[in-house]
Design a protein around this motif. Sequence first.
Motif, PDB file in Angstrom:
ATOM      1  N   GLN A1272       0.816  -1.204   0.000  1.00 58.81           N
ATOM      2  CA  GLN A1272       0.000   0.000   0.000  1.00 58.81           C
ATOM      3  C   GLN A1272       0.854   1.260   0.000  1.00 58.81           C
ATOM      4  O   GLN A1272       1.948   1.304   0.566  1.00 58.81           O
ATOM      5  CB  GLN A1272      -0.927   0.019   1.216  1.00 58.81           C
ATOM      6  N   THR A1273       0.316   2.284  -0.636  1.00 56.28           N
ATOM      7  CA  THR A1273       1.039   3.552  -0.750  1.00 56.28           C
ATOM      8  C   THR A1273       0.301   4.647   0.014  1.00 56.28           C
ATOM      9  O   THR A1273       0.066   5.734  -0.506  1.00 56.28           O
ATOM     10  CB  THR A1273       1.190   3.948  -2.227  1.00 56.28           C
ATOM     11  N   GLU A1274      -0.113   4.322   1.227  1.00 52.37           N
ATOM     12  CA  GLU A1274      -0.682   5.342   2.100  1.00 52.37           C
ATOM     13  C   GLU A1274      -0.442   4.961   3.555  1.00 52.37           C
ATOM     14  O   GLU A1274      -0.362   3.781   3.893  1.00 52.37           O
ATOM     15  CB  GLU A1274      -2.175   5.542   1.840  1.00 52.37           C
ATOM     16  N   VAL A1275      -0.303   5.977   4.377  1.00 50.55           N
ATOM     17  CA  VAL A1275      -0.182   5.799   5.817  1.00 50.55           C
ATOM     18  C   VAL A1275      -1.473   6.317   6.441  1.00 50.55           C
ATOM     19  O   VAL A1275      -1.882   7.444   6.152  1.00 50.55           O
ATOM     20  CB  VAL A1275       1.026   6.554   6.389  1.00 50.55           C
ATOM     21  N   SER A1292       4.342   8.346  -2.151  1.00 48.21           N
ATOM     22  CA  SER A1292       4.621   8.133  -3.571  1.00 48.21           C
ATOM     23  C   SER A1292       5.072   6.728  -3.902  1.00 48.21           C
ATOM     24  O   SER A1292       5.170   6.367  -5.081  1.00 48.21           O
ATOM     25  CB  SER A1292       5.687   9.128  -4.034  1.00 48.21           C
ATOM     26  N   ALA A1293       5.402   5.932  -2.889  1.00 46.57           N
ATOM     27  CA  ALA A1293       5.878   4.563  -3.132  1.00 46.57           C
ATOM     28  C   ALA A1293       5.560   3.714  -1.909  1.00 46.57           C
ATOM     29  O   ALA A1293       5.010   4.194  -0.911  1.00 46.57           O
ATOM     30  CB  ALA A1293       7.388   4.583  -3.404  1.00 46.57           C
ATOM     31  N   GLU A1294       5.920   2.465  -2.018  1.00 46.26           N
ATOM     32  CA  GLU A1294       5.645   1.578  -0.893  1.00 46.26           C
ATOM     33  C   GLU A1294       6.474   1.980   0.323  1.00 46.26           C
ATOM     34  O   GLU A1294       7.633   2.367   0.208  1.00 46.26           O
ATOM     35  CB  GLU A1294       5.979   0.141  -1.278  1.00 46.26           C
ATOM     36  N   LEU A1308       8.089   9.796  10.552  1.00 49.89           N
ATOM     37  CA  LEU A1308       9.087   9.526   9.518  1.00 49.89           C
ATOM     38  C   LEU A1308       8.693   8.277   8.749  1.00 49.89           C
ATOM     39  O   LEU A1308       8.424   7.231   9.341  1.00 49.89           O
ATOM     40  CB  LEU A1308      10.466   9.327  10.157  1.00 49.89           C
ATOM     41  N   CYS A1309       8.679   8.383   7.420  1.00 48.28           N
ATOM     42  CA  CYS A1309       8.318   7.251   6.561  1.00 48.28           C
ATOM     43  C   CYS A1309       9.449   6.991   5.575  1.00 48.28           C
ATOM     44  O   CYS A1309       9.789   7.864   4.758  1.00 48.28           O
ATOM     45  CB  CYS A1309       7.048   7.548   5.757  1.00 48.28           C
ATOM     46  N   GLY A1310      10.012   5.777   5.653  1.00 49.16           N
ATOM     47  CA  GLY A1310      11.021   5.395   4.673  1.00 49.16           C
ATOM     48  C   GLY A1310      10.381   4.623   3.544  1.00 49.16           C
ATOM     49  O   GLY A1310       9.555   3.728   3.777  1.00 49.16           O
ATOM     50  N   LEU A1311      10.747   4.993   2.278  1.00 46.19           N
ATOM     51  CA  LEU A1311      10.102   4.400   1.109  1.00 46.19           C
ATOM     52  C   LEU A1311      11.072   3.511   0.340  1.00 46.19           C
ATOM     53  O   LEU A1311      12.289   3.573   0.508  1.00 46.19           O
ATOM     54  CB  LEU A1311       9.578   5.509   0.193  1.00 46.19           C
ATOM     55  N   THR A1315      13.438   7.541  -0.639  1.00 44.35           N
ATOM     56  CA  THR A1315      12.969   8.823  -0.099  1.00 44.35           C
ATOM     57  C   THR A1315      12.509   8.621   1.341  1.00 44.35           C
ATOM     58  O   THR A1315      11.948   7.588   1.699  1.00 44.35           O
ATOM     59  CB  THR A1315      11.795   9.356  -0.940  1.00 44.35           C
ATOM     60  N   VAL A1316      12.740   9.644   2.178  1.00 45.08           N
ATOM     61  CA  VAL A1316      12.186   9.668   3.535  1.00 45.08           C
ATOM     62  C   VAL A1316      11.240  10.858   3.616  1.00 45.08           C
ATOM     63  O   VAL A1316      11.650  12.000   3.406  1.00 45.08           O
ATOM     64  CB  VAL A1316      13.290   9.794   4.600  1.00 45.08           C
ATOM     65  N   LEU A1317       9.973  10.577   3.876  1.00 43.82           N
ATOM     66  CA  LEU A1317       8.976  11.632   4.055  1.00 43.82           C
ATOM     67  C   LEU A1317       8.805  11.898   5.545  1.00 43.82           C
ATOM     68  O   LEU A1317       8.739  10.969   6.347  1.00 43.82           O
ATOM     69  CB  LEU A1317       7.632  11.217   3.445  1.00 43.82           C
ATOM     70  N   ILE A1318       8.726  13.184   5.892  1.00 47.29           N
ATOM     71  CA  ILE A1318       8.566  13.578   7.292  1.00 47.29           C
ATOM     72  C   ILE A1318       7.308  14.416   7.403  1.00 47.29           C
ATOM     73  O   ILE A1318       7.177  15.450   6.735  1.00 47.29           O
ATOM     74  CB  ILE A1318       9.799  14.359   7.795  1.00 47.29           C
ATOM     75  N   TYR A1319       6.359  13.955   8.251  1.00 48.72           N
ATOM     76  CA  TYR A1319       5.085  14.659   8.428  1.00 48.72           C
ATOM     77  C   TYR A1319       5.073  15.330   9.803  1.00 48.72           C
ATOM     78  O   TYR A1319       5.052  14.636  10.828  1.00 48.72           O
ATOM     79  CB  TYR A1319       3.907  13.682   8.340  1.00 48.72           C
ATOM     80  N   PRO A1320       5.094  16.644   9.870  1.00 56.60           N
ATOM     81  CA  PRO A1320       4.912  17.318  11.168  1.00 56.60           C
ATOM     82  C   PRO A1320       3.453  17.151  11.620  1.00 56.60           C
ATOM     83  O   PRO A1320       2.541  17.643  10.955  1.00 56.60           O
ATOM     84  CB  PRO A1320       5.241  18.787  10.870  1.00 56.60           C
ATOM     85  N   LEU A1321       3.254  16.478  12.700  1.00 55.09           N
ATOM     86  CA  LEU A1321       1.887  16.168  13.130  1.00 55.09           C
ATOM     87  C   LEU A1321       1.158  17.419  13.597  1.00 55.09           C
ATOM     88  O   LEU A1321      -0.080  17.468  13.562  1.00 55.09           O
ATOM     89  CB  LEU A1321       1.915  15.119  14.255  1.00 55.09           C
TER      90      LEU A1321
END
Length: 1605
Positions: A1272-1275, A1292-1294, A1308-1311, A1315-1321
């Motif tokens: 899946q490509t969503e958190v 954008s990726a798994e 923090l999401c590693g793909l 890429t590492v996506l960082i979401y400020p909550l």
Amino acid sequence: MIRVFVSSTFTDMSSERKALLERAYPEVLAFCRSLGLLLEVVDLRWGIRSSWSGDHEDCEIFLQEIRSCQRVSAGPAFIALLGNRYGHRAIPRLIPEKLFEALLSKLSKNPEGVKQLNRWFLKDNNAVPPTYVLQPITAHFPHYSDLRPENGPQRDNDVLSWRFTETQLLQLLRSAATDAEAAGDITAEQKQHFYTSVTEREFEQGLWKDVSESSALLFVREIPRQRVRDGPKRLAKYMDLTADGLLDAQAQGLLTDLKSRLYATFQRILNLHCVELSKGNIEPKRREHAQYLDSVCEQFVSQMKARIGAAVDSSVEGRGRKIWGSAEEEQQEISDRVVEEVGRHAAVSAELCRGLYGREGLLGKLCFAMWESTNVRHGPLVVHGAAGMGKTALLCKLAQEIRSVLEAGAVVVIRLLSADHPQRPDIDHVLRSVCLQICLACGLAPPSPLTANSHPELLRFFGNVLTEVSKQGNTLLIILDALDQVSDRHCAHKLRWLPTDIPPNVHLVVSMDTNSEVFANVRLKLETLRNIFEVERLSRDEGKQIMESYLRASRRTLTPEQSDGVLRSFELTGCPLHLKLILSAARRWTSFTPLADVQLGASTQAMMSQLFLMLEKKHGKELVGGALGYITLARGGLLEAELRDVMSLDDVVISEAYRHSLPPTPSLIRLPPLLWARLRRDLEDHLEERWTGGVAAIAFNNRRLSEAVSARYLTSERRGRSLRILAEYFLGQWAGKLKPVALPGLSLLLSDRKVPPQPLWFAPGLANVRKLQELPYHLLHAGLWDELRQEVIGCAEWLYCKSRVCGVSSVIQDLDQSSQYMDCTETRLIRDTLVLMKPSLDFLGGNMDMSLFHTELLARLCSLAAPFPSVIGRLCGQCEEWLLTCPEPILLPKCSFLQQPGGALRHTLTGLQGGVLCVDFSAEAELLVAGSDDGVVAVWSLADQQLVRSLLGHTGAVLCVRLIDSSTRCLSLAADGSLRRWSLKDGQQLLCIQEAVPVDSAPASAHLHLSEQSQRLFVYTSTQVKVWTPEGAELLGSSSDEGSVVLGVLGESVVSLCDSGLFRVSHPVSGTQTVETQLENPPRRLTPVNSVTLPKHGKVLMVSGEGFLYQVSRTGRLTAAEFPLVPSLLSVTEDEKILIAASDRTLSLFTVDGDSVDGFLDLQHDDSVLSVCVSSDRRLLASGAADQLIRIWSVTTGALLDALCGSDAPVTAVVLFNGFVVSASTAAACVRVWSLSYDARHKPTAHIPAGCAHVAVTKDADRVFYVRQQSQTEVVSWNNLTGSPSERLAVSAEVCCLELAQHKQLLLCGLTTGTVLIYPLALPQETLCIPPPESLSRVLCLAVSPNEKLMAVAYEDSVSLFEITTRDSFPTVEGPLVGFPLPLLHAPPSSMALLSDRRLLYGTSCGEVKLHDFSGGSGSGLEPHRSRVTCVTASNWGTHALVGSEDAVQRLWALTPLVLDHTMEYKGFFFEGVLSAAFSDSDQFVFTGSQDRTVKVWDVSTGHLLYVQYVYSPVVRMVTYRNGFVALSQQGSVIREVFRCPDHISPDYNPLRNVKAQYRVVSREKNRDGQQSSASDLQDFNPAQFNLSLMNVLKAKPSSTCLIL
């Protein structure tokens, strides 16, 4: 049990007896209870001044009670109290014929004396040998026993007359005996019989006939000198007087002789006291008398304790005594329990066999039927008859004689299921007991606790045991008598558990009442009536045989007239029970009893009424009604001491007992024990002793007598009052308290009834079993429901105590009974909680520790405390209070994280081992059939949620199931290629067709169709169709075309699609011309995606991948229209008015009207829709999705009405019927039943789906982030407070990994792209991005330093360090600051932890552990693990780090300087490996979550294991929470707990007492720099208690001790 008889004269020792009652007995009782013993004191002279019965039976009653005490008591049995009174010298009631006539011959010169003796003694020729019987006093003095005040003068005259007559008779007998002895006609012993007092006879029986001195105590009181003024009148209470009031010198001489014998013989047990009387009395208020009584009590207590203790010690040394009610010792050995139960049934069986005569013909038929079927498969034999016809005795005789018919070494198992009436045995208990006995007798392995305590598994085991015994060649006979007396739990009366196809060498015989529901069901179950035998009425001759045998055994006979009267009455019914009641009465007839004075009832009921009338006339209606009523009402019989206690609490019984006289001590009122003893003597033929754990309770030996007592005495008012008294007694309400009393002539309003206290625990670990057994029943039926909720249902200590001692099933049964009468939601919720806990309790053999029990209750009920404060809130408060004061380490739940009760889930149907692939349902028959991927077809009744059949035969996954023939049969199609037809009546396979479908077909590709007109059977896949006759005997047609796809079958027409876009309607059976229809403008490629048949419309609907819906009729008519979605699921309602299509997360509904298909509703889901069902009225729709939720929708409005959580697996099948939903999953081996009508207050809060690929949780547990599937490509951001998704973060990726910076609130999401996506909550709209490295390698791990200033990213080929900073209050990431490459030939990192000083500790998938210093660029290798490193966690203060791996080894490293502190190995049950860890706030403890579904707590400084908690699911993520942790389980639950650890832990504390596991800790010696060189044991216990054969993964057996090196 300890049962002692107290012997003394009526008045002489009354002060001593009163002192013992008030002071000594309670202390000895408490001592006995502390040893798991029950104390019963039999003092028949207490409460009465003298005997007024007038039937001369008292002496016999006393001697009989002494013999009973000697037989029953496990310790002392006789207490002798002797003062200065020799006691009453009664006339013998019975004198043998020869002796009496010898005496008469010596009185030939005294005709008046002879006349007097002949007037009072009548010859009874019914005795064998004949005996002269002393007539009751009332035969000549009718007012002697009349205690009514108005008849006082007549009674006084009769009393005086009898005393004079008694003296005359004794003088005549003694004179004649003296002469007869002198003449040598009789012995000195026979002569002495006329001189001896009743007291001395008791001493003879209790002291001289019992050679063991340890079984008796002797107290003698002497009066040193008698003052002149203390004349006979003043000493009348303490010395023997003659009828004219003078001192009885002869009696005093006999007393002196008796004391001399006692002094000479029993010096070792003698307690001698010299006491001066005061005014001819013992005055307890006088100092010297008080000291004397104190001394007697102290000696009694100390000597009783010593003798009881010695008896217990000897039994422990000899037999290994099991303590009744003990919760501390291990469960009794299986063999011991079975032997005890088998012995009990065998003893009753042997007793019943003795009185059986006749029935030779029926016995012969049964034996022949068994002999005839020995070598073939056969059905059970059924014996039936009216109640009381002797079915039980017949089967007992069959068990006794069967070895001579079948085989000398045959194993016979007999269970008399009405033996414990009024209790009805549970069918699981019966089958478990039978299986255990067979296994022990035939050398088979007994069932495991989980099997023995699961109804479906137990049924399967029972069948397997019969098969195994048959294969061994052993002969086995199982007899189950009175099946109609089994409780209907698990719908036992429907007999689904009863095997009808029994293997050779095994025989099953059952019996039941002809008029019972069970007999009606067994007739339906058996195919032939040849195996059914009726027990008919007995003939007169058979009755005569029984009568003669019974009388011979009783050493009695009857006159011809009496015999004829008995047989004439018996002939009216021919019923053995009727005859038994007649003979019980006739045994007491003398030869001079005229038949006219005897009323013989013409039926069993009439004889019971005659018995009751006789008892009432002799003993009083209230006493008889009270005693018999209490015995009937008791759940499992009553101990005699209990019966005397409850009758002492019954004011109606007490009022009758003291109707004409006041109690001896008005402040202490009890029922005189002699009154019960007399009644007990007259009831001896109708009562039995039931022994359990060395304790004997009394109950009626016949169920019908119990029913008759209930009908006669237990009116609604009396039943309620009696039940209340029983409830108050077992509550201990009146122990040590004064109870109001109302007796005529008594000024006191309150009195002590001297009933014992009833604590729940007699001593630590020693429970009050009788209270556990009886109290819930009596509170419930007495209507004391508030007390029931307070003392039982809402009492954590009660629930634990009874679960531990009696088994959790007994608690569940109590709560089930309560729910039947009380409309109490909380009771049902607590009951369901125990059902959820039962597997764990069963696995531990019922030995769950109290701390774990309280923890489990709290972890399941915590969230229900607020909505249900009165019971559940109070229960949770008790659990929390207990845990907070627990003197041992404990984890205290702060939320409900284990499966909680309530909500919509009603039942979980078990019986399968694999996932459910297909289901079918019949609303009319309320049957559900399911096929699993392990080849089993299970059939359940939804009416009672019971497994009806397990159909075994397929060797591959079951692809399709179908109920046919009005749901009496079932079809199943499997991946092994076979099609089978089954009978649901007996579970037999009726048909098997091989190669019906290709082997290994997929579940969705194989279909079954039954033609309604011809009942022909169609089996089709996408490429072939096969047709059989209804019987399956002939293949009528088969077609296979690789170039076409079968879309469906309409009637007997097959609709298919060819590659060219040609639709074909063929008729493979009739051979009718095929109809072909070509599309007008066929597309280049037509891809069928899904199709559904509409039989009523006569057409097939197909949706193509190109987005078109095609409708093909039976005649070949074809229409096409655009369709809005490409469905993965396509179905139609039963009335074919609504088409349902699902594609990914959208469920669309379309109306079907002719050729028009119009969409009217789109229902959006949070995950892929997998199953759907619409109710028959088309108002509700249930959908199952991949997110493990069942959603209920309104078809008319499209509103989401409810979402049912708790499936814990993707819902791949749903059925909606009558307000219930049935759900199943290909990933779960069970079927769940949900109710749409439930109390929303106990609806569980939803949690994230089980088995998510990646998860993270905030420190306060408010939010959980998860990626459900690897692809899946969503958190998903989940709000744990509302139980629903709050946000979906598109990526954008798994996703490869998730990590949280707790304080800075960064996700923090590693793909896979690197890429590492960082979401400020705190800033939902913003996203930071760390671009991938040049190599574009995927992210493997993420780690954040404890101060959250640094983060490390591990790629496939390198590791980089980044800095987390803030610019203008906005988080930013700088870097990479530094990095290092990973060697190509080494395994990639699998887990890592970043320290605040820029050091990185990481482990690899091959078990390597390395520490890299980013500051200096240096790295070092640490001690490797043998398998993949699964967890690397640094402590909060950076002093330690824990490294764990799949091989169950975890190492605790000190980081400054770097040194290995502890190596901890933990071998659990089957599962291994550490998945997650977190340190406590102070770094004093470390918590680990493991694959074995436990959470463990370790001491960081010592490495000791402090606590292990089973949480039912592996814990995959942990974070520190105050002095505990927050965790996520693989099941999706959030766990929040705090840890309490006392400063000092007992050296006996064993952290593994609740689990089956081993652990070992190897630690460094911290005061040395070098490697340790010595070892010492930390603990000397073996915490494992573990069967290593269950763990083939353990190659080497680790030590069970913890080593400090």
